[in-house]
Motif scaffolding. Sequence first.
Motif, mmCIF file in Angstrom:
data_model
loop_
_atom_site.group_PDB
_atom_site.id
_atom_site.type_symbol
_atom_site.label_atom_id
_atom_site.label_comp_id
_atom_site.label_asym_id
_atom_site.label_seq_id
_atom_site.Cartn_x
_atom_site.Cartn_y
_atom_site.Cartn_z
ATOM 1 N N ASN A 1 0.869 -1.179 0.000
ATOM 2 C CA ASN A 1 0.000 0.000 0.000
ATOM 3 C C ASN A 1 0.909 1.233 0.000
ATOM 4 N N GLY B 1 -1.313 -5.319 -2.261
ATOM 5 C CA GLY B 1 -2.201 -6.082 -1.394
ATOM 6 C C GLY B 1 -1.496 -6.793 -0.256
ATOM 7 N N SER B 2 -0.161 -6.816 -0.268
ATOM 8 C CA SER B 2 0.549 -7.463 0.840
ATOM 9 C C SER B 2 0.462 -6.578 2.084
ATOM 10 N N SER B 3 0.628 -7.191 3.217
ATOM 11 C CA SER B 3 0.464 -6.485 4.484
ATOM 12 C C SER B 3 1.718 -5.709 4.868
#
Length: 163
Positions: free
Chosen positions: A74, A95-97
Motif C-alpha cells: 500500500n 495487497g501485501s500487508s
Amino acid sequence: MTESAVAVLGFTGTSRALPATSRDRIDGDLATLVERHKPTGIVTGACVGVDAYVHHWFADHFPEVRRTVVFPGNLKATDPSVADTAHEVQRMPAGSSYRARNTRMVELSDTMASFWTGQERSGTYMTMNIARRAQKLESKDIFGVGLSDSEVRNRYLELQPTR
C-alpha cells in the motif's frame, strides 16, 4: 562508545511528520548509531516520517553507505522520493500487508534501530517485536520520538512477555 561494525542497519519509526526538535534529536541519535555500528548499508521502509528522514540523512551525510528501501504493498503513506537516491528498491506485492514489509526489512538487516513514540498499536512496535524475536534489536538502539529514550526503552521492556 565504539562497537563492532554491522553490515546492514535497519530502521523503523513513526510515520508522523517530524517537528524540527525531533529531527535535531534524531540527527544526534543517527550519529551515535553510525559510531556504534559503522554500517555499510541501511534498510528503511519508504514511508513518510522516520523512514524517509533516515534515508535522506544517510544520503546527505554518508553517501557511501548503501541504501535499500522496501516499499509496502500500500503506497498511500510512502515518500516516493526515497527511490530516487536508493541503491536498491524492493517493492512488496500490491495487497501485501505491512507485516510482510516489516518482516522483509528485518530479514535484510543485521541489526535494527527504532525511533518510537511509545504507541503499542503501531507498525513501529510491530517491527520492533519482529526484530526482537529475530534477536536483532537491543534496547540501547531504541530512541524516543516525543518521549525520552529512557521512557520508550522502559515502556518497551514493560510490554514484553515475561518468561
